[in-house]
Design a protein around this motif. Structure first.
Motif, PDB file in Angstrom:
ATOM      1  N   UNK A 194       0.746  -1.287   0.009  1.00 22.11           N
ATOM      2  CA  UNK A 194       0.011  -0.024   0.030  1.00 22.11           C
ATOM      3  C   UNK A 194       1.023   1.157   0.020  1.00 22.11           C
ATOM      4  N   UNK A 195       1.907   1.368   0.741  1.00 20.75           N
ATOM      5  CA  UNK A 195       2.736   2.469   0.949  1.00 20.75           C
ATOM      6  C   UNK A 195       3.381   2.576  -0.233  1.00 20.75           C
ATOM      7  N   UNK A 196       4.099   1.614  -1.017  1.00 19.06           N
ATOM      8  CA  UNK A 196       5.211   1.944  -2.122  1.00 19.06           C
ATOM      9  C   UNK A 196       4.422   1.847  -3.355  1.00 19.06           C
ATOM     10  N   UNK A 197       3.233   1.664  -3.433  1.00 20.78           N
ATOM     11  CA  UNK A 197       2.412   1.619  -4.605  1.00 20.78           C
ATOM     12  C   UNK A 197       2.235   3.188  -5.243  1.00 20.78           C
ATOM     13  N   UNK A 198       2.359   3.372  -6.740  1.00 23.02           N
ATOM     14  CA  UNK A 198       2.572   4.736  -7.090  1.00 23.02           C
ATOM     15  C   UNK A 198       3.688   5.438  -6.632  1.00 23.02           C
ATOM     16  N   UNK A 199       4.854   4.936  -6.175  1.00 17.53           N
ATOM     17  CA  UNK A 199       5.868   5.773  -5.449  1.00 17.53           C
ATOM     18  C   UNK A 199       5.545   6.638  -4.393  1.00 17.53           C
ATOM     19  N   UNK A 200       4.708   5.806  -3.307  1.00 18.64           N
ATOM     20  CA  UNK A 200       4.090   6.602  -2.170  1.00 18.64           C
ATOM     21  C   UNK A 200       5.378   7.144  -1.371  1.00 18.64           C
ATOM     22  N   UNK A 201       6.298   6.400  -1.066  1.00 15.36           N
ATOM     23  CA  UNK A 201       7.273   7.194  -0.362  1.00 15.36           C
ATOM     24  C   UNK A 201       7.600   8.678  -0.662  1.00 15.36           C
ATOM     25  N   UNK A 202       7.512   8.924  -1.898  1.00 14.29           N
ATOM     26  CA  UNK A 202       8.068  10.192  -2.494  1.00 14.29           C
ATOM     27  C   UNK A 202       6.917  11.359  -1.883  1.00 14.29           C
ATOM     28  N   UNK A 203       5.819  11.006  -1.316  1.00 16.84           N
ATOM     29  CA  UNK A 203       4.842  12.101  -0.778  1.00 16.84           C
ATOM     30  C   UNK A 203       4.669  11.984   0.559  1.00 16.84           C
ATOM     31  N   UNK A 204       5.247  11.054   1.187  1.00 18.02           N
ATOM     32  CA  UNK A 204       4.904  10.753   2.666  1.00 18.02           C
ATOM     33  C   UNK A 204       5.461  12.349   3.435  1.00 18.02           C
ATOM     34  N   UNK A 205       6.358  12.983   2.770  1.00 18.37           N
ATOM     35  CA  UNK A 205       6.960  14.332   3.683  1.00 18.37           C
ATOM     36  C   UNK A 205       5.638  15.345   3.455  1.00 18.37           C
ATOM     37  N   UNK A 206       4.885  15.302   2.347  1.00 20.94           N
ATOM     38  CA  UNK A 206       3.759  16.119   2.240  1.00 20.94           C
ATOM     39  C   UNK A 206       2.412  15.736   2.933  1.00 20.94           C
ATOM     40  N   UNK A 207       2.318  14.584   2.976  1.00 21.32           N
ATOM     41  CA  UNK A 207       1.165  14.022   3.937  1.00 21.32           C
ATOM     42  C   UNK A 207       1.241  14.475   5.282  1.00 21.32           C
ATOM     43  N   UNK A 208       2.611  14.285   5.801  1.00 24.25           N
ATOM     44  CA  UNK A 208       2.883  14.487   7.233  1.00 24.25           C
ATOM     45  C   UNK A 208       2.566  15.937   7.651  1.00 24.25           C
ATOM     46  N   UNK A 209       2.103  16.676   6.776  1.00 23.99           N
ATOM     47  CA  UNK A 209       1.488  18.094   7.147  1.00 23.99           C
ATOM     48  C   UNK A 209       0.269  18.204   8.143  1.00 23.99           C
ATOM     49  N   UNK A 210      -0.224  16.721   8.166  1.00 29.17           N
ATOM     50  CA  UNK A 210      -1.479  16.770   9.044  1.00 29.17           C
ATOM     51  C   UNK A 210      -1.221  17.106  10.178  1.00 29.17           C
ATOM     52  N   UNK A 211       0.136  16.831  10.962  1.00 30.68           N
ATOM     53  CA  UNK A 211       0.408  16.946  12.399  1.00 30.68           C
ATOM     54  C   UNK A 211       0.073  18.370  12.591  1.00 30.68           C
ATOM     55  N   UNK A 212       0.901  19.332  11.998  1.00 35.47           N
ATOM     56  CA  UNK A 212       0.720  20.385  12.036  1.00 35.47           C
ATOM     57  C   UNK A 212      -0.819  21.162  12.012  1.00 35.47           C
ATOM     58  N   UNK A 213      -1.622  20.521  11.067  1.00 34.08           N
ATOM     59  CA  UNK A 213      -2.948  20.930  11.032  1.00 34.08           C
ATOM     60  C   UNK A 213      -3.551  20.687  12.042  1.00 34.08           C
ATOM     61  N   UNK A 214      -3.310  19.454  12.516  1.00 33.67           N
ATOM     62  CA  UNK A 214      -4.440  19.297  13.994  1.00 33.67           C
ATOM     63  C   UNK A 214      -3.992  20.089  15.076  1.00 33.67           C
ATOM     64  N   UNK A 215      -2.842  20.845  14.908  1.00 33.65           N
ATOM     65  CA  UNK A 215      -2.710  21.917  16.162  1.00 33.65           C
ATOM     66  C   UNK A 215      -3.582  23.360  15.631  1.00 33.65           C
ATOM     67  N   UNK A 216      -3.631  23.466  14.268  1.00 36.39           N
ATOM     68  CA  UNK A 216      -4.279  24.521  13.965  1.00 36.39           C
ATOM     69  C   UNK A 216      -6.035  24.478  14.128  1.00 36.39           C
ATOM     70  N   UNK A 217      -6.222  23.445  13.988  1.00 33.16           N
ATOM     71  CA  UNK A 217      -7.878  23.105  14.000  1.00 33.16           C
ATOM     72  C   UNK A 217      -8.311  22.479  15.372  1.00 33.16           C
ATOM     73  N   UNK A 218      -7.304  22.515  16.482  1.00 29.81           N
ATOM     74  CA  UNK A 218      -7.536  21.713  17.762  1.00 29.81           C
ATOM     75  C   UNK A 218      -8.929  22.163  18.356  1.00 29.81           C
ATOM     76  N   UNK A 219      -8.833  23.579  18.565  1.00 27.78           N
ATOM     77  CA  UNK A 219     -10.135  24.162  19.202  1.00 27.78           C
ATOM     78  C   UNK A 219     -11.210  24.106  18.779  1.00 27.78           C
ATOM     79  N   UNK A 220     -11.360  24.245  17.267  1.00 29.07           N
ATOM     80  CA  UNK A 220     -12.688  24.100  16.584  1.00 29.07           C
ATOM     81  C   UNK A 220     -13.121  22.626  16.651  1.00 29.07           C
ATOM     82  N   UNK A 221     -12.138  21.755  16.323  1.00 31.53           N
ATOM     83  CA  UNK A 221     -12.374  20.220  16.501  1.00 31.53           C
ATOM     84  C   UNK A 221     -13.285  19.914  17.852  1.00 31.53           C
TER      85      UNK A 221
END
Length: 300
Positions: A194-221
Motif C-alpha cells: 500500500x505504501x510503495x504503490x505509485x511511488x508513495x514514499x515520495x509524498x510521505x513528507x507532504x502528507x505528514x503536514x497533517x500533524x501541524x494541521x491538527x494543532x491549527x484546528x484543535x480548538x474548533x474540532x
C-alpha cells in the motif's frame, strides 16, 4: 464474534474508481442498510479494515476509499495535501452515491478527517448519524509521534521518504503494535505494498503536514466534540505509545459523558490486532447507544 480477513489481491480486485480533482481514487462498497463510512489512517489504506469488512457488511452498507496520496489511489507529487481536502474527498464520494446521512468509523489520520466532518456537521450541514474513533491523535497535546514522523516533518523529510523501506516500516510498526499482537510477514508485505504503490514514499513528507494541521484546528474540532449530540465512542488500544491510554485519559477530561473502551495489551491498530473485540464494541455502540439516541430524537 468471528471475523474473516481478505487477501490484499482480492481486496484490490474488488475496488472501484472515481475521479476527484482530476485524480483516480480507489474505493470499495459492500452490504446494505444504513451507510457506514470507514476512514483509514497514515501511512496505509482502506485494506486496514479487511478483517471487519465482511462482518460489518452483513449489517450495514459499508463504504471506504483510499485517500489521495494513500495506498491504491493516485499520489501526485505536486498536490495541496490537507486534512480538510481529505474531508472534501470523503464528502464528494458520498455525494456521488447520493448518500445524505451516514455513520463513520475512523482510525489514526482518519480520526482527524472525521473530526473535520463533525465540525462541518455542527456548522449546520447535519449529515452524521454517529462517529466512532479508533486510536488516533484526537488532541495534539497527547499525540506522541514516532521517529519516522518526526524525521518526515524535518527539513530532510523528502529524503527520509525516498529512503523509506519495508525494513524501516516493519521496525516502526513493531513499536506501535502491541507486544503480543505483532504483525506477521503477510501483513507487513501488504502494508508495504500500500505504501510503495505509485511511488508513495515520495509524498510521505507532504502528507505528514497533517500533524501541524491538527494543532491549527484543535480548538474548533474540540468545540464540535464537546457540544455535539451525535453519539461518539472511542475504542482504543491501551498500550499504543502514540495515542493509547494516555489519549483516552485526556478524552475523558475534555468530552462530556465520555464513552470510551480501552483494549488491554492492544496497540495502535486495534482493527488489525483485535478485530473481534473492535467488532464487539462497535456493534454494541450501534445497538445500545446509537439506536437509543435515534429513538429518543424521533418525533412520536
Amino acid at each position: 464474534m468471528s471475523v474473516t480477513g481478505i487477501a490484499l489481491d482480492d481486496w484490490v480486485a474488488q475496488g472501484k474508481v472515481f475521479r476527484y480533482r482530476g485524480h483516480q481514487i480507489r474505493w470499495w462498497e459492500a452490504g446494505a442498510g444504513e451507510p457506514l463510512l470507514l476512514i483509514h489512517g497514515f501511512p496505509s489504506g482502506s485494506w486496514d479494515w479487511h478483517y471487519l469488512w465482511q462482518a460489518l457488511a452483513e449489517r450495514y452498507r459499508v463504504i471506504a476509499l483510499d485517500m489521495i496520496g494513500f495506498a491504491f489511489s493516485d499520489k501526485p507529487q505536486h498536490y495541496p495535501y490537507s486534512l480538510l481536502d481529505q474531508a472534501d474527498l470523503q464528502q464528494a464520494l458520498m455525494a456521488s452515491l447520493d448518500i445524505a446521512e451516514y455513520h463513520v468509523l475512523a482510525h489514526d489520520y482518519g480520526d482527524s478527517v472525521a473530526q473535520e466532518l463533525l465540525a462541518r456537521h455542527e456548522q449546520g450541514a447535519g449529515f452524521l448519524r454517529s462517529l466512532c474513533f479508533l486510536n488516533g491523535g484526537l488532541f495534539p497535546e497527547t499525540h506522541h509521534p514516532v521517529l519516522l514522523q518526526k524525521l518526515l516533518m524535518s527539513p530532510i523529510g523528502s529524503l527520509i521518504g525516498r529512503l523509506y523501506s519495508r525494513e524501516r516500516m516493519a521496525r516502526t510498526f513493531g513499536k506501535v503494535f502491541g507486544p503480543q499482537t505483532q504483525p506477521d510477514d503477510r501483513e507487513l508485505d501488504a502494508f508495504w505494498r500500500m505504501i510503495e504503490f505509485n511511488r508513495g514514499p515520495r509524498v510521505m513528507h507532504l502528507l505528514i503536514r497533517y500533524i501541524a494541521e491538527r494543532r491549527v484546528n484543535r480548538d474548533r474540532w474540540l468545540a464540535a466534540m464537546q457540544r455535539t449530540r451525535v453519539p461518539l465512542r472511542v475504542i482504543d488500544g491501551a498500550v499504543d505509545p502514540v495515542s493509547g491510554a494516555h489519549m483516552v485519559g485526556r478524552y475523558r477530561q475534555l468530552i462530556p459523558n465520555p464513552d470510551t473502551v480501552l483494549l488491554p495489551h492492544i496497540g495502535h491498530y486495534p482493527q488489525v490486532e483485535a478485530p473481534e473485540q473492535v467488532l464487539q464494541h462497535y456493534l454494541a455502540f450501534r445497538d445500545q447507544r446509537v439506536s437509543v439516541t435515534a429513538r429518543a430524537t424521533t418525533p412520536a
